[in-house]
Design an enzyme around this catalytic site. Structure first.
Site, short mmCIF file in Angstrom:
data_model
loop_
_atom_site.label_atom_id
_atom_site.label_comp_id
_atom_site.label_asym_id
_atom_site.label_seq_id
_atom_site.Cartn_x
_atom_site.Cartn_y
_atom_site.Cartn_z
N GLY A 22 34.75 134.36 35.85
CA GLY A 22 34.22 134.45 34.50
C GLY A 22 34.07 135.86 34.00
CB SER A 23 33.49 139.06 35.63
OG SER A 23 33.61 140.44 35.37
#
Length: 210
Positions: free
Chosen positions: A12-13
């Site tokens: 998700g980063s």
């Protein structure tokens, strides 16, 4: 004893995605191999009281614009061509990260990892929607139903929890986090320091070959 060098990541980063693209160059120049460690960023945020830049920069004048400028500088420096912002960001990554641990256990981490990043940050999709998730991995040739079933088993769930807890205990508060031996570095903009630390700890000069 060989030097242990780790890349702690959550799909998700976006900064973890960008940072990972630079790791093969560091590996070539130093001769080390990074160990890829899946962690759950939501769990780290909860344990440390941290939050994503998406939240922490909201309403702050000038800082989000500067962060965007730094990202563009990184993209130009490393000749990144495939990155696309995910319009569904932020995405709940629990399913993705359990899948990563399951893929490691099953010996299929590399194709899973590449497919996950492709569908998160190159052809972005809503990867916390089960049907979208399945279709994306199937299109990349990953036996995702087997991994989804594996990801529900207790050793996988515990594996992700243990990796996340260990990261926090060692000082992590976000992603990407790097460990060079016991030295911790946070963020894509610390990669030069990561490489310098590797060189110092292995005691040899950096190769200048690409």
């Amino acid at each position: 004893m060989s030097l242990k060098v780790e890349f702690l990541f959550d799909f998700g980063s976006p900064n973890a995605y960008l940072a990972e693209l630079a790791l093969p160059g560091i590996e070539r120049r130093t001769g080390v191999k990074f160990e890829y460690v899946p962690i759950l960023l939501g769990g780290i945020f909860k344990a440390t009281g941290n939050m994503s830049p998406f939240e922490s920069l909201h309403g702050i004048k000038n800082k989000p614009e500067y962060q965007a400028l730094e990202t563009q500088r990184f993209i130009r420096r490393h000749n990144v061509t495939k990155f696309r912002p995910n319009p569904f960001f932020p995405v709940n990554t629990l399913m993705l990260m359990r899948g990563a641990v399951a893929a490691q256990f099953e010996g299929v981490f590399e194709p899973y990892f590449r497919a996950a990043y492709h569908h998160m940050w190159e052809e972005p999709k809503k990867m916390d929607d089960l049907e979208t998730f399945r279709a994306a991995f199937i299109s990349s040739g990953v036996d995702i139903d087997r991994l989804l079933e594996r990801a529900q088993q207790d050793d996988v769930k515990k594996g992700l929890i243990d990796r996340t807890t260990d990261a926090v205990n060692r000082g992590a508060f976000g992603s990407p986090t790097f460990f060079v031996g016991k030295e911790m570095f946070f963020g894509k903009d610390q990669l030069r320091d990561v490489e310098e630390s590797i060189v110092e700890q292995i005691g040899q000069p950096v190769s200048k070959t690409a």
